[in-house]
Motif scaffolding. Structure first.
Motif, PDB file in Angstrom:
ATOM      1  N   UNK A 177       0.825  -1.209   0.000  1.00 25.70           N
ATOM      2  CA  UNK A 177       0.000   0.000   0.000  1.00 25.70           C
ATOM      3  C   UNK A 177       0.858   1.257   0.000  1.00 25.70           C
ATOM      4  N   UNK A 178       1.911   1.271   0.792  1.00 24.81           N
ATOM      5  CA  UNK A 178       2.795   2.441   0.848  1.00 24.81           C
ATOM      6  C   UNK A 178       3.494   2.675  -0.488  1.00 24.81           C
ATOM      7  N   UNK A 179       3.922   1.603  -1.156  1.00 26.32           N
ATOM      8  CA  UNK A 179       4.573   1.746  -2.460  1.00 26.32           C
ATOM      9  C   UNK A 179       3.595   2.323  -3.482  1.00 26.32           C
ATOM     10  N   UNK A 180       2.361   1.830  -3.482  1.00 24.09           N
ATOM     11  CA  UNK A 180       1.349   2.327  -4.418  1.00 24.09           C
ATOM     12  C   UNK A 180       1.037   3.798  -4.122  1.00 24.09           C
ATOM     13  N   UNK A 181       0.895   4.144  -2.857  1.00 27.66           N
ATOM     14  CA  UNK A 181       0.625   5.542  -2.483  1.00 27.66           C
ATOM     15  C   UNK A 181       1.765   6.459  -2.917  1.00 27.66           C
ATOM     16  N   UNK A 182       2.995   5.993  -2.802  1.00 29.39           N
ATOM     17  CA  UNK A 182       4.143   6.829  -3.171  1.00 29.39           C
ATOM     18  C   UNK A 182       4.231   7.041  -4.681  1.00 29.39           C
ATOM     19  N   UNK A 183       3.546   6.202  -5.463  1.00 27.63           N
ATOM     20  CA  UNK A 183       3.580   6.307  -6.925  1.00 27.63           C
ATOM     21  C   UNK A 183       2.294   6.860  -7.519  1.00 27.63           C
ATOM     22  N   UNK A 184       1.386   7.392  -6.685  1.00 29.86           N
ATOM     23  CA  UNK A 184       0.202   8.059  -7.212  1.00 29.86           C
ATOM     24  C   UNK A 184      -1.117   7.364  -6.959  1.00 29.86           C
ATOM     25  N   UNK A 185      -1.163   6.379  -6.077  1.00 36.21           N
ATOM     26  CA  UNK A 185      -2.404   5.705  -5.664  1.00 36.21           C
ATOM     27  C   UNK A 185      -3.104   4.927  -6.774  1.00 36.21           C
ATOM     28  N   UNK A 186      -2.388   4.548  -7.832  1.00 37.46           N
ATOM     29  CA  UNK A 186      -3.000   3.784  -8.916  1.00 37.46           C
ATOM     30  C   UNK A 186      -2.130   2.593  -9.276  1.00 37.46           C
ATOM     31  N   UNK A 187      -2.794   1.460  -9.546  1.00 35.01           N
ATOM     32  CA  UNK A 187      -2.075   0.233  -9.895  1.00 35.01           C
ATOM     33  C   UNK A 187      -2.891  -0.510 -10.947  1.00 35.01           C
ATOM     34  N   UNK A 188      -2.220  -1.014 -11.968  1.00 33.35           N
ATOM     35  CA  UNK A 188      -2.875  -1.782 -13.026  1.00 33.35           C
ATOM     36  C   UNK A 188      -2.317  -3.197 -13.026  1.00 33.35           C
TER      37      UNK A 188
END
Length: 91
Positions: A10-21
């Protein structure tokens, strides 16, 4: 579809803009067996018609539609140091 992820993911995704595909990569060959693998990208897909959006708190996860038939997806960190990346597995 149920998506599981720990706080590190979750922290990695938040640090990259809160979006994941999460999308399916298929490689077909005439001389070797076909290969299917999940690819995780840290941005919003361009062609939204092929994806379903799942919101988990403040994080948007875009899952390619053929993967929605699966029951559960697990996102976890793989690798070490600067080579850490998010990987996905479905059941």
């Amino acid at each position: 579809m149920l998506i599981e992820m720990n706080e590190e993911v979750k922290e990695r995704i938040r640090s990259k803009g809160n979006q994941l595909t999460v999308q399916l990569l298929e490689v077909r060959s005439c001389c070797a067996p076909d290969v299917q693998e999940l690819v995780v990208l840290l941005f919003k897909p361009k062609n939204m018609q092929q994806y379903h959006e799942i919101t988990i708190g403040d994080i948007s996860v875009y899952v390619q539609k053929p993967l929605l038939l699966k029951e559960k997806m697990t996102l976890q960190m793989k690798g070490f140091g600067i080579f850490k990346r998010i990987s996905a597995a479905v059941k």
